[in-house]
Design an enzyme around this catalytic site. Structure first.
Site, PDB file in Angstrom:
ATOM      1  CE  LYS A  83      29.089 131.219   4.188  1.00 43.21           C
ATOM      2  NZ  LYS A  83      29.347 131.267   5.633  1.00 43.21           N
TER       3      LYS A  83
HETATM    4  C1  E4P Z   1      31.355 128.599   6.769  1.00 38.75           C
HETATM    5  O1  E4P Z   1      31.319 129.507   5.974  1.00 38.75           O
HETATM    6  C2  E4P Z   1      30.493 128.503   7.951  1.00 38.75           C
HETATM    7  O2  E4P Z   1      30.319 129.786   8.479  1.00 38.75           O
HETATM    8  C3  E4P Z   1      31.088 127.666   9.043  1.00 38.75           C
HETATM    9  O3  E4P Z   1      32.289 127.056   8.692  1.00 38.75           O
HETATM   10  C4  E4P Z   1      30.121 126.823   9.783  1.00 38.75           C
HETATM   11  O4  E4P Z   1      30.802 126.114  10.780  1.00 38.75           O
HETATM   12  P1  E4P Z   1      30.081 125.420  12.025  1.00 38.75           P
HETATM   13  O5  E4P Z   1      29.553 124.096  11.568  1.00 38.75           O
HETATM   14  O6  E4P Z   1      31.165 125.269  13.034  1.00 38.75           O
HETATM   15  O7  E4P Z   1      28.992 126.347  12.465  1.00 38.75           O
END
Ligand code: E4P
Length: 216
Positions: A83
């Site tokens: 990522k």
């Molecule tokens: C996605 O890969 C992220 O880890 C995640 O969806 C972030 O979500 P949040 O805005 O609830 O932290």
């Protein structure tokens, strides 16, 4: 639509994987911190719990640093998906890694133009953050709509991974628009199973079944 769970909690992942409905996992540095576990150790454990992609995020901000971290992460298991943030260096890293056959999830996407760049960089997944977009006065679902349109216009293979999902309506609307994947916290995935009339119906059937005096 593929379902990923957004957590680094291995108990939750194992529990949801047992349903047979889980297609992958996403993590981020905040979720790793919340787990209180060693990053490499917990990622290895998660990769063994699911067959699908497990997103593990780099923390370096420069291309060379991201490549160095990606080397460490991709050695963990064949289902690791690197990522990277949606920055110039992140997309440079994405292009290099996907060119080598490594899965890449480009994260922190907040505009359709950013999504277009990620697709051109060969991203496996692009992660638009719906909930955070909503929080800032924009319509996260409009972003997914624009991305779907653009990706379909050019037949990009990058999968739209709707992220920062906060509730079941987000999931429903993303499915209607045609997002390829959604990632949600365990509690939101569990909410998808629930309906008050299902519970009420079971209650009624069991009460009537008891009256028959039969057993199976
Ligand atoms: C996605 O890969 C992220 O880890 C995640 O969806 C972030 O979500 P949040 O805005 O609830 O932290």
């Amino acid at each position: 639509m593929k379902f990923f769970v957004d957590t680094a909690d291995t108990a939750d992942i194992a529990d949801l994987a047992a349903t047979g409905l889980l297609d992958g996992v996403t993590t981020n540095p905040s979720l790793i911190a919340k787990s209180g576990r060693d990053f490499l150790e917990v990622t290895r454990e998660i990769c063994a719990l699911v067959d699908g992609p497990v997103s593990a995020e780099v923390v370096a901000l420069d291309h060379e640093g991201m490549m160095r971290e990606a080397e460490i992460l991709r050695k963990i298991a064949s289902n690791v998906c690197i990522k990277v943030p949606l920055t110039v260096d992140g997309l440079k890293t994405c292009k290099k890694l996907t060119g080598d056959g490594t899965m890449v999830n480009v994260t922190l996407c907040f505009s359709a133009n950013q999504a277009l760049l990620a697709a051109k960089a060969g991203a496996t997944f692009i992660s638009p953050f719906i909930g955070r977009h909503d929080d800032n006065g924009f319509d996260g679902l409009d972003l997914i709509r624009d991305m779907r349109l653009i990706y379909d216009n050019y037949a990009f293979g990058t999968e739209i991974l709707a992220a920062s999902i906060r509730h079941p309506v987000h999931v429903l609307e993303c499915a209607k628009i045609g997002a390829d994947v959604m990632t949600a916290p365990p509690a939101v995935i569990r909410q998808l199973f629930k309906h008050v009339l299902t519970d009420k119906g079971i209650e009624g059937f069991l009460a009537d079944w008891a009256k028959t005096g039969q057993s199976l």
